[in-house]
Design an enzyme around this catalytic site. Structure first.
Site, mmCIF file in Angstrom:
data_model
loop_
_atom_site.group_PDB
_atom_site.id
_atom_site.type_symbol
_atom_site.label_atom_id
_atom_site.label_comp_id
_atom_site.label_asym_id
_atom_site.label_seq_id
_atom_site.Cartn_x
_atom_site.Cartn_y
_atom_site.Cartn_z
ATOM 1 N N CYS A 33 47.951 7.255 61.543
ATOM 2 C CA CYS A 33 47.253 6.926 60.291
ATOM 3 C C CYS A 33 48.139 7.226 59.087
ATOM 4 O O CYS A 33 47.980 6.626 58.011
ATOM 5 C CB CYS A 33 46.002 7.784 60.136
ATOM 6 S SG CYS A 33 44.867 7.700 61.505
ATOM 7 N N HIS A 65 51.727 0.634 46.982
ATOM 8 C CA HIS A 65 51.036 0.432 45.700
ATOM 9 C C HIS A 65 50.062 -0.750 45.735
ATOM 10 O O HIS A 65 49.266 -0.938 44.818
ATOM 11 C CB HIS A 65 52.062 0.257 44.578
ATOM 12 C CG HIS A 65 51.579 0.718 43.235
ATOM 13 N ND1 HIS A 65 50.253 0.958 42.951
ATOM 14 C CD2 HIS A 65 52.244 0.993 42.101
ATOM 15 C CE1 HIS A 65 50.125 1.339 41.707
ATOM 16 N NE2 HIS A 65 51.318 1.378 41.148
ATOM 17 N N ASP A 110 46.574 3.370 44.079
ATOM 18 C CA ASP A 110 46.979 3.422 42.671
ATOM 19 C C ASP A 110 47.649 4.762 42.399
ATOM 20 O O ASP A 110 47.442 5.732 43.142
ATOM 21 C CB ASP A 110 45.753 3.302 41.760
ATOM 22 C CG ASP A 110 45.180 1.895 41.807
ATOM 23 O OD1 ASP A 110 45.942 0.969 42.142
ATOM 24 O OD2 ASP A 110 43.974 1.743 41.535
#
Ligand code: CAO
Length: 436
Positions: free
Chosen positions: A353, A409, A413
């Site tokens: 993950c 990105h 954010d």
């Protein structure tokens, strides 16, 4: 058989430049086949043959300025009816050719050009729609369409970047010769110059060592991730003095003997990251393959970058959020040994993950890790150093751990990333939170 003169049709503008001669004397042409390409200020077109036959001569050359009614050349026609018609009717026959096609980028256009766009669009509808901003004549567009060439990818070498027949030919040759070769720009529209091929032995003694299998595999994957993912790296520092005191207390010679290995800072960092992922679930996601949705994972499996003699591998430690420090430590010890002995399976490296890359045992003050796609974040850990730290009253020696969080990105954010790393910092600074 008769030789007939042919003339420039009504152009809807004063004069245009000849950009390309599409036929040569002796060529057999069909009616409507392009003879020359011309270009005005904001438009271009092919002047078509008014009837079929064999080209006898072309009276213009590339670069000439031409206007309606000028002689274009001569065609020998087998059509008796045409042969016997008066020469003036040929002029009339070519009055109805399509008007110029606008190929320039979006600019206000004259009404003549606007009408012309409509007239010619059905000829190559797909290309007209796809390549609105491409500067190319209808014949080039037709050729490109036939060959399946996307003209937006073809660099034009003609005037004002116009795409010429030779540009399409060069592009096709280049594409064919690069099939199967790895390229940095595949699918990205990036054209990069090839790496220089240097004979290093000219400058001194050398050895050439083939890359390992792992390096041959991981190099292109790292390159892809670096190029395809918009990376940003956020830095932070965490005071791990308390954590270090606790870790050392657990590493007495007796305890290490019973356990068979030392506890290193990494296992505490794994635990703190797992907790932080639970608190900031957006960092525990992946973009779907079509990049239209975000997949949230309800499990916390963490990849650990391990340096091996054959190259970098990333085994995955599962359910880090649910397990104890000593349990995780045992697995980390076993897994890194397996990795160094080349005994990991593909399954051991799947399902991660989030990744942690720790260079803390080696040194360095900071680095910017590359995201391990399709994960959206990776933590780079550097060597903790003793630093004088102001406690509001006096400077105290504290152990400071440098952290670097690289994130995708498209998903994360800057504010999300700053919140994530701030939580991680505070988890590491209070050992009770980690071991709870
Ligand atoms: N700051 C200070 N000391 C640290 C530290 C840190 N951040 N991290 C580890 N150390 C210390 C350990 O405590 C240990 O010291 P002691 O023996 O005195 O306790 C020593 O450094 C060696 O630790 P380690 O590296 O063997 O163990 P680890 O659990 O920290 O790391 C592993 C395990 C597998 C991650 C590591 O061996 C490794 O392979 N690191 C390289 C990863 C890598 O190559 N990343 C780059 C990827 S991009 O190319």
């Amino acid at each position: 058989m008769a030789t007939k003169e042919i003339f420039i049709p009504e152009l809807g503008t004063d004069s245009v430049d000849v950009t390309e001669i599409l036929v040569a004397p002796g060529d057999v042409v069909e009616v409507e086949q392009g003879l020359v390409s011309v270009e005005g200020d904001k438009a271009s077109m092919d002047i078509p043959a008014p009837f079929s036959g064999t080209i006898v001569s072309i009276a213009v050359k590339s670069g000439d300025k031409i206007s309606s009614g000028m002689k274009l050349g001569e065609i020998e026609s087998a059509d008796e009816a045409l042969s016997s018609a008066p020469a003036s009717s040929d002029k009339a026959a070519i009055q109805n050719v399509p008007k110029p096609v606008s190929t320039a980028p979006e600019v206000p256009q004259s009404s003549a050009v606007a009408v012309a766009k409509k007239t010619t669009a059905p000829t190559t509808p797909a290309l007209v729609n796809q390549n609105r901003n491409v500067y190319a004549s209808p014949s080039i567009r037709k050729t490109a369409n036939r060959l399946g060439v996307d003209l937006t990818q073809v660099p034009g070498t003609g005037r004002k970047g116009r795409i010429l027949a030779e540009d399409v030919e060069k592009w096709v040759k280049h594409t064919l010769s690069n099939i199967g070769k790895p390229s940095a720009g595949v699918g990205l529209g990036i054209e990069l110059p090839a790496m220089p091929s240097v004979d290093f032995s000219k400058y001194g003694e050398i050895d050439s060592v083939e890359l390992t299998k792992i390096q041959k595999f991981s190099g292109p994957v790292l390159h892809r991730n670096w190029v395809r993912i918009p990376h940003v790296t956020q830095f932070e520092e965490s005071d791990i003095s308390e954590l270090e005191a606790f870790r050392k207390s657990q590493n007495s010679p007796k305890e290490v003997k019973i356990r068979g290995f030392k506890l290193t800072p990494l296992v505490f960092i794994m635990k703190a990251v797992a907790k932080t992922l639970e608190l900031h679930p957006r960092m525990n996601t992946s973009l779907s393959a079509d990049a239209q949705s975000l997949i949230y994972k309800k499990y916390v499996h963490i990849g650990i970058a391990v340096d091996t003699p054959n190259g970098l591998v990333v085994p995955v430690i599962r359910d880090v959020n649910k397990r104890t420090i000593s349990d995780l430590s045992a697995e980390l010890f076993e897994t890194s040994k397996k990795a160094r002995d080349g005994q990991l399976t593909i399954e051991n490296m799947k399902g991660g993950c989030f990744t942690i890359s720790s260079l803390g045992g080696i040194g360095g003050t900071n680095f910017t890790p590359i995201i391990n796609a399709p994960e959206v974040g990776i933590l780079g850990v550097s060597k903790a150093q003793m630093r004088p730290t102001w406690d509001g009253d006096k400077f105290m020696p504290r152990l400071i751990l440098p952290l670097a969080l690289s994130y995708d990105h498209r998903v994360i954010d800057g504010a999300d990333a700053a919140r994530f790393i701030t939580t991680l910092k505070s988890e590491l600074e209070d050992i009770r939170k980690i071991i709870l």
